[in-house]
Design an enzyme around this catalytic site. Structure first.
Site, mmCIF file in Angstrom:
data_model
loop_
_atom_site.group_PDB
_atom_site.id
_atom_site.type_symbol
_atom_site.label_atom_id
_atom_site.label_comp_id
_atom_site.label_asym_id
_atom_site.label_seq_id
_atom_site.Cartn_x
_atom_site.Cartn_y
_atom_site.Cartn_z
ATOM 1 N N TRP A 1 -23.904 26.396 48.176
ATOM 2 C CA TRP A 1 -23.771 25.993 49.573
ATOM 3 C C TRP A 1 -23.638 27.188 50.512
ATOM 4 O O TRP A 1 -23.309 27.034 51.686
ATOM 5 C CB TRP A 1 -22.616 25.028 49.756
ATOM 6 C CG TRP A 1 -21.203 25.540 49.603
ATOM 7 C CD1 TRP A 1 -20.802 26.774 49.153
ATOM 8 C CD2 TRP A 1 -20.013 24.818 49.929
ATOM 9 N NE1 TRP A 1 -19.429 26.849 49.160
ATOM 10 C CE2 TRP A 1 -18.913 25.663 49.639
ATOM 11 C CE3 TRP A 1 -19.755 23.550 50.430
ATOM 12 C CZ2 TRP A 1 -17.594 25.274 49.817
ATOM 13 C CZ3 TRP A 1 -18.436 23.160 50.618
ATOM 14 C CH2 TRP A 1 -17.376 24.020 50.311
ATOM 15 N N THR B 1 -17.990 26.211 41.069
ATOM 16 C CA THR B 1 -17.727 27.262 42.045
ATOM 17 C C THR B 1 -18.813 27.307 43.111
ATOM 18 O O THR B 1 -20.002 27.415 42.795
ATOM 19 C CB THR B 1 -17.654 28.621 41.324
ATOM 20 O OG1 THR B 1 -16.657 28.561 40.306
ATOM 21 C CG2 THR B 1 -17.342 29.751 42.292
ATOM 22 N N GLU B 2 -18.401 27.216 44.376
ATOM 23 C CA GLU B 2 -19.301 27.314 45.525
ATOM 24 C C GLU B 2 -20.464 26.308 45.458
ATOM 25 O O GLU B 2 -21.553 26.556 45.967
ATOM 26 C CB GLU B 2 -19.848 28.746 45.653
ATOM 27 C CG GLU B 2 -18.783 29.814 45.724
ATOM 28 C CD GLU B 2 -17.899 29.717 46.954
ATOM 29 O OE1 GLU B 2 -18.263 29.007 47.894
ATOM 30 O OE2 GLU B 2 -16.829 30.358 46.962
ATOM 31 N N LEU B 3 -20.215 25.165 44.837
ATOM 32 C CA LEU B 3 -21.217 24.099 44.654
ATOM 33 C C LEU B 3 -22.465 24.585 43.918
ATOM 34 O O LEU B 3 -23.545 24.016 44.071
ATOM 35 C CB LEU B 3 -21.616 23.472 45.995
ATOM 36 C CG LEU B 3 -20.540 22.702 46.762
ATOM 37 C CD1 LEU B 3 -21.165 21.943 47.933
ATOM 38 C CD2 LEU B 3 -19.770 21.738 45.893
#
Length: 405
Positions: free
Chosen positions: A300, A146-148
């Site tokens: 990120w 999730t979300e890097l």
């Protein structure tokens, strides 16, 4: 080997409807069905359908030499089935070409990796099953959290689950003098390759493309190819990671974003020595130059590239802690409605809406939030969570009573 790796995140949350204190104990349906459907259909027309058609055209035009990859959250796939089967079919056509890679992630687009290894693994396996069901038995080899969000420990958990590689942010405070244009490996379990986002080139497309105040506006393929050619010859992979909604939604069609993407492969093939590869191909063909050490989780999001978009202020931490206090209780309940709501309540967007940052990052948070303020987001979420807690406890009491009888 010199290659470009395109990865697109595709996600839409199940948004909560306005849920008052007086609804607690009375109304057990939390989801804003009208908004979720209307937003999905709007983005489908502006982004998903035209961009999928363009990518399919490009893959055929270049006989598979042009390649892309996607990570689609389970909650997004649920909404495709419910509201946009035409979009799902267009993704299935892309994957069927053999030149479009699907990545594994957590079903709920959850932050569980930061809290519960058991729930994290459960969400990954649930996502695997969904991908396998919808895409003709497809089994992803590469993971994208999730979300890097990534750390050494998260990478070790992912390696334990058998993945070849993981994607994350090429954060400056982690890399220092190093370049994101190499393959690295996890510092705890080196067999897991780590692919890092080139945030400069990625964000030139994702955030700056339509900004007329940007000193490099307008971004043309010639300009972008020049920047690619300026990358030192020994740096082998340029990882362009971005939200899929960049195309047509965040950067409107009027900016020329579709024309830019349509022209990019030809410019790359004719004016550079770069190819296009999927993440699994990059991981298989390019050896790691060394370990990447990430003791504290990165992401990120925002200028800090840390977790503060979702966790860190009192509102976010309170909501997140209260939710995961129920994990063991929820796992003891065999009830489809309870399990569905547990999944959807984990989605990271709920905590993103509670972020209290200011300035440019705050503007971005406000753009994506359906609430007037982070405090309204918190109150609405906690009202829902209070009702959910009541339902969980009632279900456990019912189970105990039935066992006694």
């Amino acid at each position: 080997m010199r290659t470009i790796c395109f990865y697109f995140q595709v996600h839409q949350p199940y948004r909560l409807k306005p849920y008052r204190f007086f609804d607690i104990g009375d109304d057990h349906h939390y989801w804003d069905d009208f908004s979720n459907r209307s937003i999905m259909r709007k983005v489908a027309q502006k982004c998903y359908l035209p961009m999928n058609a363009l990518l399919l055209e490009m893959i055929h035009k270049y006989d598979g030499a042009f390649k892309v990859s996607f990570s689609m959250s389970g909650v997004y796939l649920d909404q495709l089935e419910a509201y946009a089967p035409d979009v799902l079919e267009s993704f299935q056509k892309l994957v069927a070409t053999g030149h479009c890679e699907l990545l594994n992630e957590t079903y709920a687009h959850t932050l569980a990796a930061l809290k519960s290894k058991d729930e994290f693994q459960s969400m990954v396996k649930k996502h695997q099953e969904k991908i396998k069901k919808l895409f003709n038995g497809y089994q992803p080899k590469v993971f994208r959290n999730t979300e890097l969000i990534y750390s050494d420990q998260i990478g070790a958990m992912v390696a334990e689950m058998g993945f070849d590689a993981i994607l994350t942010e090429g954060a400056k405070h982690i890399l220092g003098w190093k370049s994101p244009n190499y393959v690295y490996c996890n510092s705890i379990d080196p067999k897991l390759k780590v692919l890092l986002k080139n945030f400069q080139l990625s964000d030139d497309i994702a955030f700056r493309f339509g900004n007329k105040g940007w000193e490099d506006y307008p971004l043309t393929t010639d300009k972008f190819v020049k920047w690619i050619n300026d990358v030192p010859e020994d740096e082998e992979t340029i990882n362009l990671f971005m939200d899929y909604e960049t195309f047509g939604e965040h950067q409107w069609a009027e900016t020329g974003i579709f024309e830019f993407m349509k022209a990019l492969p030809e410019a790359v093939f004719s004016k550079t020595n770069f190819t296009f590869s999927t993440p699994s191909e990059v991981a298989a063909k390019i050896p790691p130059v060394g370990k990447i050490h990430v003791p504290i989780p990165i992401s990120w999001a925002d200028e800090e590239r840390d977790l503060t978009a979702w966790l860190g202020n009192d509102l976010q931490d309170e909501a997140f802690d209260r939710l995961f206090e129920m994990e063991e209780l929820v796992k003891s309940i065999d009830d489809d409605d309870i399990q569905r709501d547990w999944t959807y309540l984990q989605t990271s967007d709920h905590f993103y809406y509670m972020c209290t940052k200011f300035f440019s990052d705050g503007d971005i948070h406000a753009y994506f939030s359906p609430y007037e303020s982070p405090y309204e987001a918190f109150i609405n979420y906690m009202n829902v969570l209070s009702d959910f807690m009541i339902r969980v406890k009632e279900k456990i009491s019912e189970n105990k009573a039935s066992q006694l009888n």
